[in-house]
Scaffold this active site. Structure first.
Site, short mmCIF file in Angstrom:
data_model
loop_
_atom_site.label_atom_id
_atom_site.label_comp_id
_atom_site.label_asym_id
_atom_site.label_seq_id
_atom_site.Cartn_x
_atom_site.Cartn_y
_atom_site.Cartn_z
N TYR A 1 -72.95 -55.96 22.09
CA TYR A 1 -72.99 -56.81 23.29
C TYR A 1 -73.52 -58.21 22.98
O TYR A 1 -73.12 -59.18 23.63
CB TYR A 1 -73.79 -56.14 24.40
CG TYR A 1 -73.03 -54.99 25.02
CD1 TYR A 1 -72.06 -55.21 25.99
CD2 TYR A 1 -73.25 -53.68 24.59
CE1 TYR A 1 -71.35 -54.16 26.53
CE2 TYR A 1 -72.53 -52.63 25.12
CZ TYR A 1 -71.58 -52.87 26.10
OH TYR A 1 -70.85 -51.83 26.62
N GLN B 1 -64.16 -56.62 38.09
CA GLN B 1 -64.55 -55.52 37.20
C GLN B 1 -64.94 -56.07 35.82
O GLN B 1 -65.34 -55.30 34.95
CB GLN B 1 -63.39 -54.54 37.05
CG GLN B 1 -62.95 -53.92 38.36
CD GLN B 1 -61.69 -53.10 38.22
OE1 GLN B 1 -61.70 -51.98 37.69
NE2 GLN B 1 -60.57 -53.66 38.68
N ASN B 2 -64.80 -57.38 35.62
CA ASN B 2 -65.10 -58.00 34.33
C ASN B 2 -66.57 -58.38 34.24
O ASN B 2 -67.21 -58.67 35.25
CB ASN B 2 -64.23 -59.24 34.14
CG ASN B 2 -62.74 -58.90 34.17
OD1 ASN B 2 -62.34 -57.79 33.79
ND2 ASN B 2 -61.93 -59.83 34.62
N HIS C 1 -69.27 -54.20 37.68
CA HIS C 1 -69.60 -53.57 36.39
C HIS C 1 -70.66 -54.32 35.60
O HIS C 1 -70.81 -54.12 34.41
CB HIS C 1 -68.32 -53.40 35.55
CG HIS C 1 -67.36 -52.42 36.13
ND1 HIS C 1 -66.01 -52.41 35.84
CD2 HIS C 1 -67.56 -51.40 37.01
CE1 HIS C 1 -65.43 -51.44 36.50
NE2 HIS C 1 -66.34 -50.82 37.23
N GLY D 1 -54.42 -58.33 38.03
CA GLY D 1 -54.63 -58.01 36.62
C GLY D 1 -55.40 -56.74 36.35
O GLY D 1 -56.14 -56.65 35.38
N THR D 2 -55.20 -55.72 37.19
CA THR D 2 -55.91 -54.45 36.99
C THR D 2 -54.93 -53.30 36.95
O THR D 2 -53.91 -53.31 37.66
CB THR D 2 -56.99 -54.23 38.06
OG1 THR D 2 -57.66 -52.98 37.81
CG2 THR D 2 -56.40 -54.22 39.46
N SER D 3 -55.23 -52.30 36.14
CA SER D 3 -54.31 -51.18 35.94
C SER D 3 -54.28 -50.22 37.12
O SER D 3 -53.36 -49.43 37.27
CB SER D 3 -54.71 -50.40 34.68
OG SER D 3 -55.99 -49.80 34.86
N GLU E 1 -47.48 -56.16 35.11
CA GLU E 1 -46.50 -55.13 35.46
C GLU E 1 -47.05 -54.31 36.61
O GLU E 1 -48.26 -54.23 36.80
CB GLU E 1 -46.18 -54.23 34.26
CG GLU E 1 -47.40 -53.58 33.63
CD GLU E 1 -47.05 -52.86 32.34
OE1 GLU E 1 -47.69 -51.81 32.10
OE2 GLU E 1 -46.16 -53.31 31.61
N ALA F 1 -51.28 -63.93 35.40
CA ALA F 1 -52.20 -64.32 36.47
C ALA F 1 -52.30 -65.83 36.60
O ALA F 1 -52.46 -66.36 37.70
CB ALA F 1 -53.58 -63.72 36.22
#
Length: 231
Positions: free
Chosen positions: A53, A88-89, A106, A172-174, A200, A216
């Protein structure tokens, strides 16, 4: 005024050069995810986790916010508290673009967390050498990043905003990591219009009302322009 919630995934930061969460082989920058993103991994080998990290924190200096980050900051300038960005980043690209009404569900690389007193101070230095907590003085700091098995931050605030919003946008999230993956369905259940902006189409619980595919950096500014032109 229309209330908007924008959920951000790794795709938006990937376009600034930030590595995505993990590759197709299940590795995170060459490490098994359990080794660097779980409490057990930290307990087994804290030096490896801190070194990992520390390197990611330093790497943030080499990337910049992109057009998508800047467009969302512009939208906040125009819409104020009627816009909530939920990311979420763990990078700080939204803040550097100018966003302030933001939830890092997160956690953040730019913060440390003290395992002794639970303080979450802003942090830019390395943690490997076990610096003291600026609040309690104990040398028990870890990255303020939510690992697997830990509770994300701000869930009550996020859920309240999703339930109350008029428009929910996923960028931009799955759509595979919960609880974030369930927010589009929750918004739809409360009759919000749902929009997906992604490289996608994702496989969510319910189809989006409007699904657009592409980068994006192209889709987000175009969508923001549409919102501002109809305000």
């Amino acid at each position: 005024m229309t209330r908007i919630v924008v959920l951000i995934g790794a795709g938006i930061s990937a376009e600034s050069g930030v590595p995505t969460f993990r590759d197709a082989g299940g590795l995170w920058e060459g490490h098994a995810v359990d080794d660097v993103a779980s409490p057990d991994g930290f307990e087994r080998d804290p030096d490896t986790v801190l070194r990992f990290y520390d390197a990611r924190r330093r790497a943030l200096a080499s990337v910049e916010p992109n057009a998508a980050h800047r467009a969302l900051a512009q939208l906040e300038t125009e819409r104020g508290d009627d816009l909530l960005v939920v990311t979420q980043n763990v990078d700080d690209l939204h803040e550097r673009a100018g966003s302030r009404n933001l939830v890092h569900m997160h956690g953040e690389l730019a913060r440390a967390r003290c395992t002794a007193c639970e303080a979450r101070p802003a942090w830019s230095a390395d943690l490997l050498d076990r610096p003291p907590c600026p609040v309690c003085g104990e040398r028990m700091l870890r990255p303020d990043v939510v690992w697997f098995g830990e509770m994300p931050y701000g869930l009550d605030r996020i859920e309240q905003a999703v339930v109350a919003c008029d428009v929910f946008v996923s960028v931009g999230t799955s759509g595979q990591v919960y609880p974030a993956a369930g927010y589009a369905a929750l918004a739809a259940a409360f009759e919000a219009r749902t929009v997906e902006l992604n490289l996608e189409s994702s496989e969510g619980l319910v189809p989006f009302d409007d699904a657009r595919t592409g980068p994006a950096t192209v889709l987000v500014p175009a969508w923001v322009d549409e919102v501002l032109s109809t305000s």
